[in-house]
Design an enzyme around this catalytic site. Structure first.
Site, PDB file in Angstrom:
ATOM      1  N   SER A 577     -27.232  22.534  -9.959  1.00 52.09           N
ATOM      2  CA  SER A 577     -28.082  22.895  -8.967  1.00 52.09           C
ATOM      3  C   SER A 577     -27.420  24.033  -8.352  1.00 52.09           C
ATOM      4  CB  SER A 577     -27.776  21.973  -8.538  1.00 52.09           C
ATOM      5  OG  SER A 577     -28.928  21.399  -7.452  1.00 52.09           O
ATOM      6  N   ASP A 588     -25.956  37.790 -12.897  1.00 52.52           N
ATOM      7  CA  ASP A 588     -26.713  37.991 -12.710  1.00 52.52           C
ATOM      8  C   ASP A 588     -26.871  39.863 -13.142  1.00 52.52           C
ATOM      9  OD1 ASP A 588     -30.000  37.346 -12.852  1.00 52.52           O
ATOM     10  OD2 ASP A 588     -29.745  39.901 -12.413  1.00 52.52           O
ATOM     11  N   LYS A 604     -28.968  21.987 -14.446  1.00 53.66           N
ATOM     12  CA  LYS A 604     -29.921  21.362 -13.525  1.00 53.66           C
ATOM     13  C   LYS A 604     -31.160  21.941 -14.171  1.00 53.66           C
ATOM     14  CE  LYS A 604     -31.356  18.283 -10.047  1.00 53.66           C
ATOM     15  NZ  LYS A 604     -31.348  18.819  -8.707  1.00 53.66           N
TER      16      LYS A 604
END
Length: 733
Positions: A577, A588, A604
């Site tokens: 999560s 990223d 999640k």
């Protein structure tokens, strides 16, 4: 930005080392005007190019390629190259240690299994012991060895015996025993067998239903569903129509409701332990016949079934109940509602009035107790995790163990909420837990004194041998000024605690940081956004994409951003999560702020909201959006991936490092992470990170530290590094 932080304690962990200390420093950038006439400058440029390439290989986990480049380089070696050689040797040593650990563990499992091969188990108790060893063995095999493992004649015979036993126990109404002694093992040993999965789900549903309809040690079945109203379900459906993350799967909800309705008369009539609620036994045949007619009529209708069919099935089932078995309507409404919501996803659920107080305790993360997370799996009351620095942690209670009794009272008939009530209590009072390891027959009593439990956001695990109590505990590598912070969850004070700790580390000339998110189940979405914002100057952090409304965007702000020192984030299968938001955003491609080390995260992939719109003291938690990382890719939900029978969920680390066997409990304890809306946070009751293991057990942290040191070399900084013994040289001794 937010100005915040906390002090956290660490133990120094370095790989096993031998020999001398090495210092590495990259020379200043050359003056272009002198390059053509200075051969030494050309050598320095070639050396710089070699170092950059080798560092890239190391940071990609390509240690052999990095080692080959260093060994075959024809330019004069620099001290930085020598440091990189030592780092690669450390990394290869860790790999070898992990491989040896696997080999030794396989040998131990085979030895433990031999008595059962010689004398096949003839009862459930012995079969459970054999299965626990088989599970250890299977987890040590590669993917290509799994099929061969299942074809082993001994394994096939044991699995068939377990199936036969489960069938017999099922026919006796012993649903929990049929699962725990049969389908539990079959399902996890042969994960791709859909029949095992279907049988296991059905047995769990029957056992849960039987438990719900029995009076427990803490409450009666009637009390459990006090205040439940049909209107709560209808209001939840209205919310789902407008706010659920995707088109509501009413077809799946219809099938789930019918399956539950078919189970009800079986559990009422055949359960080995009689239910505690009243019903008309003579009405059972009529109820069964009516549900069968509903299913037959639906078979003639086109699919997928729409919302109207779902509502009709619920109404018709309630009416049929009134005409036949006459269960209390609040109980039947609750049973049908819960199974309908579970057909959507694992996180969407109605919270009935009797459960709201316990639900809110999970959100506030403050309570009196002993510091354990609990889950109910069939008849097992399992310790999902241990909160650090609590009575349970200090007493040596471990995640994954089973609580078989509380103050001498068996937990077999206790719900999770009942067990929590029994174990929690005023601080200063004592509770005795009878604890047993899975698959074991022996148990032990542990007497614990209850205390105020505040789930910490930043762990204070000590990391340095021989530290005095007042010693600074942030730096895992004081010589190179490398810090370590472990986030246990994401709550309101997480960002403030983290920023305070970062400020203290930076005052000690911090040059690199390890952020440990292993075992972190998540929490507040906003806290995750704020943590990312501490490390990124600008650009997107996250997109939350609901079905109908406009997407929500969170972006970083330059103000308050901490210096761009090298950053490593450690994750594992229990990082869920909000943890995945932080790890994914920092990794990223748009930011490339951190290198991720460890294993694939939980997966999640969704955000939940909590509303009081269902009324009358109830609450409704539902999935409202998927989240997407800065480059736009989603964090794939484990639940959705498993429905597609794929394993592409979660966040994948840049460098995969398996946990050592003792440490693997932290990532094998399952795991449902929660990310709630801005004003709500609920850490899942089923797991919480155990205390960080000792340095001898933590190769993920060791690799993380070496990667951080590699980044320092890559940036031309001076490092101090100990030389590990070359495995090739050791083999030649």
């Amino acid at each position: 930005m937010w100005k915040q932080g906390i002090i956290v304690g660490l133990w120094l962990l370095l790989p096993t080392v031998f020999g001398i200390m090495i210092w590495a420093a990259e020379t200043p950038a050359p003056n272009p005007a002198t390059v053509q006439n200075d051969p030494s400058e050309t050598s320095r440029q070639l050396n710089k190019a070699l170092i950059d390439t080798v560092c890239e290989k190391i940071l990609a986990g390509e240690y052999s390629a990095a080692e080959t480049m260093l060994d075959t380089a024809i330019i004069p070696p620099s001290s930085s190259c020598e440091s990189l050689k030592a780092i690669v040797t450390h990394l290869r040593t860790i790999d070898e240690q992990l491989q040896k650990e696997v080999t030794d563990a396989r040998s131990k499992a085979e030895a433990d299994l031999k008595p059962f091969r010689d004398n096949p188990p003839a009862n459930d108790k012995d079969r459970d012991k054999a299965f626990s060893i088989l599970l250890r063995l299977r987890n040590l095999l590669g993917d290509h060895q799994q099929a061969e493992f299942l074809r082993d004649p001994f394994v096939k015979k044991l699995m068939q015996d377990a199936q036969n036993s489960a069938d017999a126990l099922r026919s006796q109404g012993r649903w929990a025993d049929a699962y725990s002694h049969g389908l539990f093992w079959l399902r996890i040993l042969d994960k791709d067998n859909l029949q095992y999965e279907k049988q296991a789900d059905d047995l769990i549903a029957r056992a849960s239903l039987a438990l719900a309809l029995k009076d427990g040690p803490c409450d009666t079945a009637a009390d459990r569903f006090q205040g439940v109203q049909k209107d709560m379900l209808l209001k939840a459906i209205t919310t789902l129509d407008f706010r659920y993350v995707e088109l509501v799967d009413y077809d799946g909800m219809v099938r789930a409701v019918l399956d539950e309705a078919e189970r009800i008369p079986d559990v009422l009539e055949k359960s080995a332990d009689p239910v505690s609620i009243s019903f008309r036994k003579e009405g059972l045949p009529g109820f069964r016949e009516g549900i069968g007619q509903f299913r037959a009529m639906l078979d003639e209708r086109p699919r997928p079934y729409p919302k109207e069919i779902f509502l009709h099935i619920v109404e018709d089932t309630l009416a049929l109940n009134t005409e036949t078995i006459r269960l209390s309507e609040p109980i039947l409404v609750a049973l049908l509602s819960e199974t309908a919501m579970s057909a959507l996803d694992p996180y969407t659920t109605l919270v009935w009035p009797a459960d709201v107080n316990q639900f809110q305790k999970a959100i506030t993360q403050e309570f009196d107790g002993i510091g354990v997370r609990l889950s109910k799996q069939g008849k097992f009351l399992k310790i999902g995790g241990i909160i650090p620095d609590t009575p349970a942690a200090r007493a040596g209670v471990e995640a994954g163990e089973l609580i078989v009794a509380v103050d001498g009272q068996s937990t077999e008939a206790m719900s999770s909420n009942c067990a929590v009530e029994k174990i929690a209590g005023p601080r200063g009072t004592t509770v005795t837990l009878t604890i047993q390891k899975p698959g074991a027959t022996e148990s032990r009593n542990v007497i614990l004194t209850r205390a105020r439990i505040v789930v910490p956001s930043i762990s204070t695990d000590r990391r340095r041998d021989g530290e005095s109590p007042g010693a600074p505990k942030h730096l895992i590598d004081p010589e190179n000024r490398l810090g370590y912070i472990r986030l246990s969850n994401f709550v309101e004070n997480t960002t403030a605690d983290l920023e305070r700790t970062l400020t203290q580390l930076e005052a000690q000339e911090l040059r690199g940081l390890i952020l440990d998110l292993r075992g972190n189940p998540g929490g507040l979405l906003q806290a995750a956004i704020e943590v990312v914002d501490l490390f990124i100057e600008e650009g997107p952090i996250l997109q939350s994409k609901p079905r109908f409304l406009f997407p929500s965007f969170w972006t970083a702000r330059r103000e308050g951003t901490h210096p761009p020192y090298p950053l490593v984030v450690i994750i594992d299968g229990a990082s869920a999560s909000a943890s995945e938001i932080v790890a994914g955003a920092l990794q990223d491609p748009k930011h490339q702020r951190a290198t991720l080390v460890g294993t694939r995260s939980f997966g999640k992939g969704t955000v939940q909201e909590i509303t009081n719109a269902t009324g009358a003291g109830s609450q409704f938690k539902y999935t409202t959006a998927q989240y997407h990382l800065p480059s736009g890719q989603p964090v794939v939900s484990r639940y959705m991936a498993e429905r597609r029978h794929t394993q592409d969920w979660g966040i994948v680390p840049d460098i995969e490092v398996k946990a050592s066997r003792p440490n693997r409990r932290m990532s094998e304890t399952n795991q449902q992470g929660e990310s709630s809306d801005l004003d709500n946070s609920e850490d899942n009751e089923e797991f919480q990170a155990a205390a960080v293991p000792s340095k001898e057990e933590d190769p993920q942290l060791a690799v993380g530290l070496l990667i951080l040191q590699t980044k320092l070399v890559q940036s031309g900084q001076l490092i101090q590094l100990a030389r590990a013994e070359d495995p090739k040289a050791r083999d030649n001794k």
